[in-house]
Design a protein around this motif. Sequence first.
Motif, PDB file in Angstrom:
ATOM      1  N   ALA A   1       5.401  -3.760  -7.664  1.00 31.34           N
ATOM      2  CA  ALA A   1       4.528  -3.394  -6.547  1.00 31.34           C
ATOM      3  C   ALA A   1       3.065  -3.412  -6.969  1.00 31.34           C
ATOM      4  O   ALA A   1       2.200  -3.908  -6.232  1.00 31.34           O
ATOM      5  CB  ALA A   1       4.912  -2.012  -6.014  1.00 31.34           C
ATOM      6  N   CYS A   2       2.775  -2.881  -8.158  1.00 28.15           N
ATOM      7  CA  CYS A   2       1.384  -2.789  -8.607  1.00 28.15           C
ATOM      8  C   CYS A   2       0.795  -4.152  -8.937  1.00 28.15           C
ATOM      9  O   CYS A   2      -0.318  -4.480  -8.511  1.00 28.15           O
ATOM     10  CB  CYS A   2       1.293  -1.854  -9.809  1.00 28.15           C
ATOM     11  SG  CYS A   2       1.584  -0.118  -9.418  1.00 28.15           S
ATOM     12  N   PHE A   3       1.535  -4.978  -9.679  1.00 32.70           N
ATOM     13  CA  PHE A   3       1.002  -6.295 -10.018  1.00 32.70           C
ATOM     14  C   PHE A   3       0.904  -7.185  -8.782  1.00 32.70           C
ATOM     15  O   PHE A   3      -0.034  -7.973  -8.644  1.00 32.70           O
ATOM     16  CB  PHE A   3       1.863  -6.959 -11.098  1.00 32.70           C
ATOM     17  CG  PHE A   3       1.480  -6.566 -12.496  1.00 32.70           C
ATOM     18  CD1 PHE A   3       0.278  -6.976 -13.043  1.00 32.70           C
ATOM     19  CD2 PHE A   3       2.323  -5.766 -13.263  1.00 32.70           C
ATOM     20  CE1 PHE A   3      -0.085  -6.606 -14.329  1.00 32.70           C
ATOM     21  CE2 PHE A   3       1.972  -5.395 -14.553  1.00 32.70           C
ATOM     22  CZ  PHE A   3       0.761  -5.816 -15.092  1.00 32.70           C
ATOM     23  N   MET A   4       1.877  -7.075  -7.871  1.00 29.75           N
ATOM     24  CA  MET A   4       1.791  -7.866  -6.653  1.00 29.75           C
ATOM     25  C   MET A   4       0.609  -7.420  -5.802  1.00 29.75           C
ATOM     26  O   MET A   4      -0.059  -8.231  -5.156  1.00 29.75           O
ATOM     27  CB  MET A   4       3.090  -7.774  -5.851  1.00 29.75           C
ATOM     28  CG  MET A   4       3.159  -8.792  -4.712  1.00 29.75           C
ATOM     29  SD  MET A   4       4.718  -8.784  -3.787  1.00 29.75           S
ATOM     30  CE  MET A   4       5.810  -9.586  -4.962  1.00 29.75           C
TER      31      MET A   4
ATOM     32  N   LYS B   1      -5.709   2.410  -7.574  1.00 27.19           N
ATOM     33  CA  LYS B   1      -4.470   3.175  -7.717  1.00 27.19           C
ATOM     34  C   LYS B   1      -3.425   2.366  -8.477  1.00 27.19           C
ATOM     35  O   LYS B   1      -2.695   2.902  -9.320  1.00 27.19           O
ATOM     36  CB  LYS B   1      -3.937   3.574  -6.348  1.00 27.19           C
ATOM     37  CG  LYS B   1      -4.788   4.595  -5.616  1.00 27.19           C
ATOM     38  CD  LYS B   1      -4.149   4.985  -4.286  1.00 27.19           C
ATOM     39  CE  LYS B   1      -4.981   6.038  -3.571  1.00 27.19           C
ATOM     40  NZ  LYS B   1      -4.375   6.427  -2.261  1.00 27.19           N
ATOM     41  N   ALA B   2      -3.349   1.064  -8.171  1.00 32.06           N
ATOM     42  CA  ALA B   2      -2.357   0.212  -8.835  1.00 32.06           C
ATOM     43  C   ALA B   2      -2.584   0.192 -10.348  1.00 32.06           C
ATOM     44  O   ALA B   2      -1.641   0.298 -11.138  1.00 32.06           O
ATOM     45  CB  ALA B   2      -2.402  -1.201  -8.268  1.00 32.06           C
TER      46      ALA B   2
ATOM     47  N   ILE C   1       0.830  -1.207   0.000  1.00 30.72           N
ATOM     48  CA  ILE C   1       0.000   0.000   0.000  1.00 30.72           C
ATOM     49  C   ILE C   1       0.860   1.251   0.000  1.00 30.72           C
ATOM     50  O   ILE C   1       0.587   2.222  -0.722  1.00 30.72           O
ATOM     51  CB  ILE C   1      -0.965  -0.022   1.200  1.00 30.72           C
ATOM     52  CG1 ILE C   1      -1.997  -1.136   1.008  1.00 30.72           C
ATOM     53  CG2 ILE C   1      -1.663   1.316   1.377  1.00 30.72           C
ATOM     54  CD1 ILE C   1      -2.825  -1.430   2.224  1.00 30.72           C
ATOM     55  N   GLU C   2       1.919   1.233   0.793  1.00 33.33           N
ATOM     56  CA  GLU C   2       2.814   2.393   0.846  1.00 33.33           C
ATOM     57  C   GLU C   2       3.459   2.647  -0.516  1.00 33.33           C
ATOM     58  O   GLU C   2       3.495   3.790  -1.001  1.00 33.33           O
ATOM     59  CB  GLU C   2       3.904   2.167   1.899  1.00 33.33           C
ATOM     60  CG  GLU C   2       3.408   2.247   3.325  1.00 33.33           C
ATOM     61  CD  GLU C   2       4.513   1.933   4.321  1.00 33.33           C
ATOM     62  OE1 GLU C   2       5.650   1.650   3.885  1.00 33.33           O
ATOM     63  OE2 GLU C   2       4.244   1.968   5.530  1.00 33.33           O
ATOM     64  N   ASP C   3       3.971   1.600  -1.153  1.00 34.44           N
ATOM     65  CA  ASP C   3       4.688   1.770  -2.411  1.00 34.44           C
ATOM     66  C   ASP C   3       3.762   2.187  -3.548  1.00 34.44           C
ATOM     67  O   ASP C   3       4.112   3.038  -4.378  1.00 34.44           O
ATOM     68  CB  ASP C   3       5.424   0.478  -2.785  1.00 34.44           C
ATOM     69  CG  ASP C   3       6.626   0.220  -1.891  1.00 34.44           C
ATOM     70  OD1 ASP C   3       6.918   1.070  -1.029  1.00 34.44           O
ATOM     71  OD2 ASP C   3       7.282  -0.839  -2.035  1.00 34.44           O
ATOM     72  N   VAL C   4       2.569   1.582  -3.606  1.00 33.19           N
ATOM     73  CA  VAL C   4       1.625   1.954  -4.661  1.00 33.19           C
ATOM     74  C   VAL C   4       1.122   3.384  -4.442  1.00 33.19           C
ATOM     75  O   VAL C   4       1.006   4.166  -5.388  1.00 33.19           O
ATOM     76  CB  VAL C   4       0.442   0.963  -4.708  1.00 33.19           C
ATOM     77  CG1 VAL C   4      -0.650   1.471  -5.644  1.00 33.19           C
ATOM     78  CG2 VAL C   4       0.923  -0.404  -5.165  1.00 33.19           C
ATOM     79  N   THR C   5       0.846   3.743  -3.193  1.00 37.46           N
ATOM     80  CA  THR C   5       0.378   5.097  -2.895  1.00 37.46           C
ATOM     81  C   THR C   5       1.446   6.132  -3.235  1.00 37.46           C
ATOM     82  O   THR C   5       1.156   7.190  -3.802  1.00 37.46           O
ATOM     83  CB  THR C   5      -0.004   5.214  -1.406  1.00 37.46           C
ATOM     84  OG1 THR C   5      -1.041   4.272  -1.115  1.00 37.46           O
ATOM     85  CG2 THR C   5      -0.513   6.608  -1.082  1.00 37.46           C
ATOM     86  N   ALA C   6       2.705   5.826  -2.912  1.00 37.90           N
ATOM     87  CA  ALA C   6       3.808   6.745  -3.226  1.00 37.90           C
ATOM     88  C   ALA C   6       3.944   6.932  -4.735  1.00 37.90           C
ATOM     89  O   ALA C   6       4.151   8.054  -5.225  1.00 37.90           O
ATOM     90  CB  ALA C   6       5.109   6.223  -2.639  1.00 37.90           C
ATOM     91  N   ALA C   7       3.806   5.849  -5.492  1.00 39.43           N
ATOM     92  CA  ALA C   7       3.889   5.949  -6.947  1.00 39.43           C
ATOM     93  C   ALA C   7       2.707   6.740  -7.500  1.00 39.43           C
ATOM     94  O   ALA C   7       2.851   7.533  -8.431  1.00 39.43           O
ATOM     95  CB  ALA C   7       3.926   4.550  -7.570  1.00 39.43           C
ATOM     96  N   HIS C   8       1.540   6.540  -6.887  1.00 40.41           N
ATOM     97  CA  HIS C   8       0.334   7.224  -7.374  1.00 40.41           C
ATOM     98  C   HIS C   8       0.435   8.734  -7.174  1.00 40.41           C
ATOM     99  O   HIS C   8      -0.109   9.513  -7.970  1.00 40.41           O
ATOM    100  CB  HIS C   8      -0.900   6.667  -6.662  1.00 40.41           C
ATOM    101  CG  HIS C   8      -2.198   7.050  -7.314  1.00 40.41           C
ATOM    102  ND1 HIS C   8      -2.920   8.158  -6.934  1.00 40.41           N
ATOM    103  CD2 HIS C   8      -2.884   6.474  -8.338  1.00 40.41           C
ATOM    104  CE1 HIS C   8      -4.004   8.244  -7.670  1.00 40.41           C
ATOM    105  NE2 HIS C   8      -4.015   7.240  -8.544  1.00 40.41           N
ATOM    106  N   LYS C   9       1.134   9.156  -6.141  1.00 40.98           N
ATOM    107  CA  LYS C   9       1.314  10.592  -5.905  1.00 40.98           C
ATOM    108  C   LYS C   9       2.177  11.228  -6.999  1.00 40.98           C
ATOM    109  O   LYS C   9       2.128  12.443  -7.211  1.00 40.98           O
ATOM    110  CB  LYS C   9       1.947  10.819  -4.535  1.00 40.98           C
ATOM    111  CG  LYS C   9       1.009  10.513  -3.368  1.00 40.98           C
ATOM    112  CD  LYS C   9       1.699  10.719  -2.037  1.00 40.98           C
ATOM    113  CE  LYS C   9       0.751  10.418  -0.880  1.00 40.98           C
ATOM    114  NZ  LYS C   9       1.412  10.569   0.444  1.00 40.98           N
ATOM    115  N   LYS C  10       2.977  10.395  -7.681  1.00 41.73           N
ATOM    116  CA  LYS C  10       3.819  10.883  -8.776  1.00 41.73           C
ATOM    117  C   LYS C  10       3.206  10.558 -10.135  1.00 41.73           C
ATOM    118  O   LYS C  10       3.904  10.542 -11.148  1.00 41.73           O
ATOM    119  CB  LYS C  10       5.206  10.239  -8.683  1.00 41.73           C
ATOM    120  CG  LYS C  10       5.958  10.502  -7.385  1.00 41.73           C
ATOM    121  CD  LYS C  10       7.300   9.756  -7.398  1.00 41.73           C
ATOM    122  CE  LYS C  10       8.080   9.983  -6.126  1.00 41.73           C
ATOM    123  NZ  LYS C  10       9.369   9.218  -6.126  1.00 41.73           N
ATOM    124  N   LEU C  11       1.910  10.298 -10.164  1.00 41.83           N
ATOM    125  CA  LEU C  11       1.260   9.759 -11.358  1.00 41.83           C
ATOM    126  C   LEU C  11       1.558  10.575 -12.617  1.00 41.83           C
ATOM    127  O   LEU C  11       1.838  10.027 -13.680  1.00 41.83           O
ATOM    128  CB  LEU C  11      -0.257   9.689 -11.132  1.00 41.83           C
ATOM    129  CG  LEU C  11      -1.059   8.869 -12.140  1.00 41.83           C
ATOM    130  CD1 LEU C  11      -0.631   7.414 -12.113  1.00 41.83           C
ATOM    131  CD2 LEU C  11      -2.551   8.986 -11.848  1.00 41.83           C
TER     132      LEU C  11
END
Length: 634
Positions: free
Chosen positions: A261-264, A322-323, A221-231
């Motif tokens: 991270a997203c696929f997992m 988000k993923a 959740i942390e990694d996907v959320t962090a990536a989503h903030k940089k979408l």
Amino acid sequence: MYSVSHDFEKFEKYSLPLTSNPFPMPNDGTVVSVDKEGNPVSYFGDDVWDFNAFFNLTNEKKSNYQINFNPREHNPKLLTELKQRIYFLIWGAKGSLLHMDGNTFRKFSQCQLIARRSNSALRIYKGTSVDSFSLLSNELVFSQLLHEQKKHSESTVSRKLTALSTLTQLNKHFPEQRHFSLGIPEGKSLNQIAKQYSTAGEGHYPTVIPVIYEQLMGRLIEDVTAAHKKLKDLADVEAYAKKYGISERQACDEFWAIEGACFMTLSAFTGMRISELTQIDSTSYKEVDLDGIKLCTLRSWTRKLEKLPREDAWACGPICKKALEVLTALNDDYRSDKGSIHCSPRFRFDGNSGSGENINSQLSDMVLNTSNLGSCFTDYSKQLDITYDPDEMDEVYGLLNPVVPARYNPIKEREDGTLYWHFSTHSLRRTFAHFVVGNGLVSLAALKHQFKHISLSMTAIYASHAEVLTLLGIENPGSVKKAVEEAEMESHKTYLRDMIDHPEEQSGGFMKTFEGDPRAMTEEQFEGLAKETKGANKSTGYGRCFAGFKCKMEHLFEPSSCVGRDCENLNINQEEAQRWQERHGRIAGRLQQMKDMGFYNQNTLSRELTDIRAAEKVMRDHNIEFVRFELGAL
């Protein structure tokens, strides 16, 4: 794996002709596979039959759609009959191509597995006079094959015997004198034989233990959320590198980790197989409205034995939205197929043999299939680097995973001698079934059935309280939702008031977030707190979670795991601590009774031991006397 072709009429002209011979047989010149236009690709006499052009429509590994007969390993006549039976297994007879009894289509992946396993089993007869399948009906002949299997595991033996047994279903294509059955001793089943003629039990992929699983879900959740903030920055890897002050190689590595991270996450929050992940796309996330209640789902398309693709709906967490958005945006400026989450742009770097840090040119996109998605999972798993502590974790690991083959061992050693947990797709799926569902897969059609296998606290991974009413079959939940919410708010305020008035009687991480003495809180501040946490709290009677959607564990509130890590959103008051005390005695008594009787289940032991250790921590925090439960030798 795409297994069924619906263009079988393209093969019709090559199928064996109906003649006066009631049992027509293929010969070396018989066509066994064709391309999309219906042109011959492989012939019966070939050592390798290639079905990629006809069946492989999703860019899978080519070897998955090839059958290698390895002629140098076989009695030639026995091999010819094996090829004949595989021919009929795949195509059937003229007028019923790709067809079995009824309206069920053949699955090519199963045909390929049966061919491979049968091929391996029959090699024992090379150099012998066993040249016909009919001889396998003889118990002495068949025993030769069984004794050869003693070096294999129970699972391997069972699969080979099952494959050979399946080939008996093709007897109808042969004269009666060529029919066969397996020479299994009377009164014995295939499973009994497999157990008898094997070196060990089959074992299984490991189930991730609770303390590791919790860390995994939080990190995802942390990694996907962090990536989503940089979408907005993810569409161009070169621009990304420039903006964040890193090399272009480092940016490419980051993007590969983000894909992992997203696929997992999509796998971990649905329980999908890796093959099912290859069937989803950027539009798969859907929110279903049930009487005003939102339910998050992920859609995929299954092609198994159906004539037409079937759309499946999987319950999931909001993090999956988000993923998918991240995967859709990732390097999209470079994709050959815009918006395709399965096209992963790749690059050549400058420097000697491409060892430099800057992109020199773009290569063809890598199409993410089961093989390279597995590599993506492996690489991301290494990056997670979640520590395994033997002193803390061996007890639960042994209970939950009594038999794990060495090749599936998830506990890996670092260079400094410490250990970390390596995640695999099969392990994730097994863990999802064990901890989140309890049994089987999660689809919307199966949810109600699956709820009876798990505690209701675990349903929070999918549903709010009102959603639980819907999924448990209570009619018209929308009409009772308001009354439920009012009652919950009253109870919520009573619970909060006890917390504020008696902070010394609370445990868990939630009270630690208050600055100063919470008893100094004004009425206005209290009402604000009640409003802020309204609808966010969840209770199982053994604690209350105030996280809502903000929790690292997203929807998941499992009190034992939260207790063990002093979750910052958890609170346990004195009354709930006393329930933990009662629970400790109840579970300890039950486990001791099971132990004394020599009757226990490893999965039950692992879950209840986790609950016992959580109860002991709560009692320590609340100064309640107890005797530590010792499991001892089983």
